[in-house]
Scaffold this active site. Structure first.
Site, PDB file in Angstrom:
ATOM      1  N   GLU A  88      28.122  37.323   7.146  1.00 20.59           N
ATOM      2  CA  GLU A  88      28.247  36.536   8.513  1.00 20.59           C
ATOM      3  C   GLU A  88      29.283  36.301   8.908  1.00 20.59           C
ATOM      4  O   GLU A  88      29.889  35.070   9.193  1.00 20.59           O
ATOM      5  CB  GLU A  88      27.235  35.293   8.120  1.00 20.59           C
ATOM      6  CG  GLU A  88      25.799  35.737   7.701  1.00 20.59           C
ATOM      7  CD  GLU A  88      24.978  34.324   7.378  1.00 20.59           C
ATOM      8  OE1 GLU A  88      23.844  34.649   7.446  1.00 20.59           O
ATOM      9  OE2 GLU A  88      25.441  33.613   6.956  1.00 20.59           O
ATOM     10  N   ARG A 143      17.320  44.255   5.821  1.00 18.40           N
ATOM     11  CA  ARG A 143      18.168  43.305   5.215  1.00 18.40           C
ATOM     12  C   ARG A 143      17.885  42.845   3.857  1.00 18.40           C
ATOM     13  O   ARG A 143      18.681  42.632   3.104  1.00 18.40           O
ATOM     14  CB  ARG A 143      18.169  41.895   6.057  1.00 18.40           C
ATOM     15  CG  ARG A 143      18.725  40.821   5.764  1.00 18.40           C
ATOM     16  CD  ARG A 143      18.917  39.802   6.704  1.00 18.40           C
ATOM     17  NE  ARG A 143      18.963  38.446   6.005  1.00 18.40           N
ATOM     18  CZ  ARG A 143      19.306  37.418   6.739  1.00 18.40           C
ATOM     19  NH1 ARG A 143      19.329  37.432   8.131  1.00 18.40           N
ATOM     20  NH2 ARG A 143      19.679  35.954   6.120  1.00 18.40           N
ATOM     21  N   ASP A 154      16.240  34.645   2.837  1.00 18.56           N
ATOM     22  CA  ASP A 154      17.053  33.560   3.083  1.00 18.56           C
ATOM     23  C   ASP A 154      16.269  32.396   3.035  1.00 18.56           C
ATOM     24  O   ASP A 154      16.071  31.822   3.823  1.00 18.56           O
ATOM     25  CB  ASP A 154      17.833  33.632   4.291  1.00 18.56           C
ATOM     26  CG  ASP A 154      18.938  32.556   4.625  1.00 18.56           C
ATOM     27  OD1 ASP A 154      19.321  31.957   3.277  1.00 18.56           O
ATOM     28  OD2 ASP A 154      19.455  32.418   5.724  1.00 18.56           O
ATOM     29  N   GLU A 173      15.951  23.888   4.743  1.00 24.91           N
ATOM     30  CA  GLU A 173      16.384  24.643   6.102  1.00 24.91           C
ATOM     31  C   GLU A 173      15.070  25.264   6.741  1.00 24.91           C
ATOM     32  O   GLU A 173      14.991  25.129   7.906  1.00 24.91           O
ATOM     33  CB  GLU A 173      17.322  25.543   5.951  1.00 24.91           C
ATOM     34  CG  GLU A 173      17.980  26.501   7.149  1.00 24.91           C
ATOM     35  CD  GLU A 173      18.871  27.500   6.688  1.00 24.91           C
ATOM     36  OE1 GLU A 173      19.433  28.192   7.716  1.00 24.91           O
ATOM     37  OE2 GLU A 173      19.434  27.609   5.525  1.00 24.91           O
ATOM     38  N   GLU A 205       3.224  25.984   4.175  1.00 25.24           N
ATOM     39  CA  GLU A 205       3.006  27.260   4.377  1.00 25.24           C
ATOM     40  C   GLU A 205       1.923  27.822   5.023  1.00 25.24           C
ATOM     41  O   GLU A 205       1.829  28.670   5.835  1.00 25.24           O
ATOM     42  CB  GLU A 205       2.848  28.088   2.816  1.00 25.24           C
ATOM     43  CG  GLU A 205       2.895  29.382   2.864  1.00 25.24           C
ATOM     44  CD  GLU A 205       2.513  30.058   1.538  1.00 25.24           C
ATOM     45  OE1 GLU A 205       2.891  31.238   1.123  1.00 25.24           O
ATOM     46  OE2 GLU A 205       2.342  29.311   0.715  1.00 25.24           O
TER      47      GLU A 205
END
Length: 696
Positions: free
Chosen positions: A303, A353, A382, A410, A528
């Protein structure tokens, strides 16, 4: 006076039970201390006992080196214990105590009730002063929960060697992915002069067994790059001193380009002799200021952060130059494996990714120095609501590995929604990698027991800030508490950790504890259910990651795609027809994920692109599952508030109100998630809801 919000789980509420109060008062009235470990950590342990005694029992403890009565608590190190036992001569307990103490690690402790003649006391012995501190916090947990101490016989040692917190705090006071106010460490570009709150944080971390902390963001900016210079090291050393009192080693995130940015060099090439010398000299300077400095945490070539790729070097080259500098001092390099192409062409389906960490690091196995520790995120992407465990765990059998979790929420509601993450972490820890045959769970890889790693452990991104309650949402304190307790002993159950936190935080009223635990244990499945379906992930507002934006990342450079079209959804990661990611696992897991029939439904869209009409194990189609779970999740979110409302008057007003307001927001936001997700897929697929509910 500190508020209940501020004290988190260290409430030390008054003991109300009369019989227990008498017993505990006799015990804690006299604290008998050994003489072998008279250091700051032992002082902190004694101070904690005194504080708890005062608030729980209204007691001023007498601290002596010899008992003054028949009931007391005796604390010390193994050396102290052997002296005591020798003086006491043979008695019924001596042999078993000596057996308990045999081979006790420096961080382990033994708690025993001893009954001899007229005396009845508790013996608390640590492998070192750190072990004593952990034992004190354990004893205080038992007392706070009202546990009877009769017959007490406990021997505990931490499973994981490194039990770490990563702060993503910046010198300007901001916190990357911080949802609880600004930093407690920094203000206006400087390390704070006010250390009282940092001390309270150190107490909280030590109370759950944390022994390491990196105090600045892995994205190291200009000011933080200078933390390793003589100019700012004295300020860093002040903070290190606070954590040292609680047995916590301080680490710094460092900028790989520091030799250029603060060293005046023209290169940061890890194979350049001048660069190597600069890192050695800089590290020597650090250790003169902080003799017990833990080491460096590094994010490189990720990043847009600088790294060894700039010089056509690999990550082993980059990590080893730092390891070489730290090695004479016993320090370690923690090198993050979060390395991927963040400039991906969304039209190219061959680039994945999820493959990146394995592809970058697997070929380097055996090339890292033995004081390098690779930090691997729990999943390949992530910190999503659900991902498979990273295939990198167990594949590098000649390299130290540790696991990285994210306590800060997050992608799981940002501490505006309740989402108890311990069950998610347990699924990762319990995942069988088959790296060394059946029974090679992730927890056994990262505790170092499978491949005899020199360094191992678990780290997590902190969720605290300067909000009064530390975590923004009071119930989010359970994640910080639960993280520490779980990595101390990964065999602890999610339910037991939740109950323990609830009792320490809200007291021992069974109705309160039951409702709080019920909310916590339901929260991850509920979150979820109204967000991303079947592990597809990433349907969030770009950059902020709060709230639904299904195509927000779909045509971007970040490699975070769901590939939804009119016919289906999901990412084909099979070897046969997709990116081949599934084949990165050991054969047993590779075969499971490769096949639509054997791939678990909850991970199905992570591994397969499927038509909306595909039938799940539940008998529902993919599209009906999306509709049903989002309607159910929004309704269940409302029920969380209803459950909490039963505690009005049973929980103090400030915490009751704070949680109530957050649950109101969650219910409203879950409703919004439901409508955005369902409407998107209805319009995309053209398939109606079988139940005929309103979809816009």
């Amino acid at each position: 006076m500190e508020s209940t919000l501020y004290k988190a789980w260290l409430q030390y509420s008054e003991v109300k039970n009369p019989a227990s109060r008498v017993t505990y008062t006799k015990l804690l009235g006299n604290v008998v201390v050994g003489v072998e470990a008279t250091d700051d950590v032992m002082d902190a342990a004694i101070e904690e006992l005194a504080l708890a005694s005062a608030t729980m029992l209204g007691l001023t403890s007498q601290v002596t080196t010899e008992p003054t009565g028949a009931s007391y608590v005796r604390i010390g190190t193994v050396t102290d214990a052997m002296d005591w036992l020798e003086l006491a001569g043979d008695h019924e307990s001596s042999a078993s105590i000596k057996q308990d103490l045999k081979g006790l690690s420096t961080e382990g402790f033994v708690l025993r009730q001893i009954v001899e003649k007229q005396d009845s006391y508790v013996l608390l012995i640590g492998g070192s002063s750190k072990g004593v501190l952990y034992g004190v916090f354990h004893l205080l947990r038992l007392i706070a929960k009202g546990v009877e101490l009769e017959g007490l016989e406990i021997r505990e040692e931490p499973t994981n060697q490194l039990r770490m917190i990563n702060q993503w705090d910046n010198a300007d006071g901001s916190i990357e992915r911080g949802y609880a106010g600004t930093s407690i460490f920094y203000h206006n570009g400087e390390i704070t002069e006010h250390l009282a709150r940092i001390k309270d944080y150190a107490r909280m971390l030590a109370s759950v067994g944390i022994n390491s902390i990196a105090i600045n963001n892995v994205n190291v900016h200009e000011v933080e790059t200078r933390f390793i210079t003589p100019e700012l090291l004295p300020d860093v050393a002040r903070v290190a001193g606070v954590f040292r009192e609680y047995g916590i080693s301080l680490f710094l995130s460092v900028n790989f380009a520091a030799p250029m940015q603060v060293g005046g060099l023209t290169t940061a090439d890890p194979l350049d002799e001048g660069v190597r010398l600069w890192w050695r000299n800089t590290t020597d300077t650090i250790y003169r200021s902080i003799p017990d400095f833990g080491g460096f945490l590094v994010k490189a070539d990720s990043e847009h952060r600088p790294g060894p790729f700039t010089y056509d070097r690999d990550h082993a080259d980059g990590a080893n130059v730092l390891a070489e500098a730290l090695e004479p001092h016993g320090g370690i390099v923690i090198w993050r494996c979060f390395v991927y192409n963040c400039m991906q062409d969304w039209r190219d389906r061959s680039t994945d990714r999820a493959r990146a960490a394995y592809d970058h690091f697997k070929p380097l196995d055996g090339k890292f120095k033995d004081n390098v520790l690779l930090q691997i995120k729990n999943g390949p992407m992530d910190f999503q609501v659900r991902e498979p465990a990273s295939p990198l765990f167990g594949t590098m059998k000649q390299t130290n590995q540790m696991l990285e979790f994210q306590i800060t929420q997050e992608y799981t509601g940002q501490q505006r929604h309740v989402c108890y993450l311990v069950p998610q972490w347990k699924e990762v820890l319990d995942f069988d990698t088959h790296a060394n045959g059946q029974g090679t769970e992730v927890k056994r890889v990262v505790d170092g027991s499978v491949f005899s790693m020199k360094y191992s452990g678990i780290a997590a991104v902190s969720n605290i800030g300067n909000d009064e309650n530390w975590t923004g949402h009071t119930l989010a304190q359970a994640n910080l508490y639960g993280y520490g307790r779980l990595i101390w002993n990964p065999e602890c159950s999610s339910e037991d950790i939740a109950e323990e936190w609830a009792r320490l935080t809200f007291g021992n009223d069974d109705q309160v504890v039951g409702i709080v635990c019920g909310i916590l244990m339901k929260s991850w499945p509920i979150y979820e259910s109204y967000t991303a379906p079947l592990s597809v992930g990433w349907m969030v507002t770009p950059h902020y990651h709060y709230g639904p934006d299904i195509d927000g990342y779909e045509y971007s450079r970040w490699g975070t795609y769901h590939f939804a079209d009119r016919d289906g959804i999901g990412v084909d990661r099979t070897l046969a027809t997709g990116t081949g990611y599934a084949a990165q696992y050991f054969p047993e897991n590779a075969a499971m994920y490769e096949s639509i029939e054997s791939c678990p439904d909850e991970l199905l869209l992570f591994f397969h692109h499927l038509p909306y009409s595909h039938q799940l194990d539940s008998g529902k189609t993919v599209i009906q599952h999306i509709y049903d779970t989002h309607f159910a999740g929004a309704e269940e979110a409302k029920q969380l508030q209803k459950a909490w409302s039963e505690l009005e008057g049973k929980v103090d007003a400030e915490r009751y109100t704070q949680v109530s307001e957050r649950l109101d927001e969650q219910a409203e936001h879950a409703h919004h998630w439901r409508d955005v997700i369902n409407t998107y897929f209805y319009r995309k697929s053209g398939v109606s809801d079988a139940a005929g509910r309103t979809i816009y």
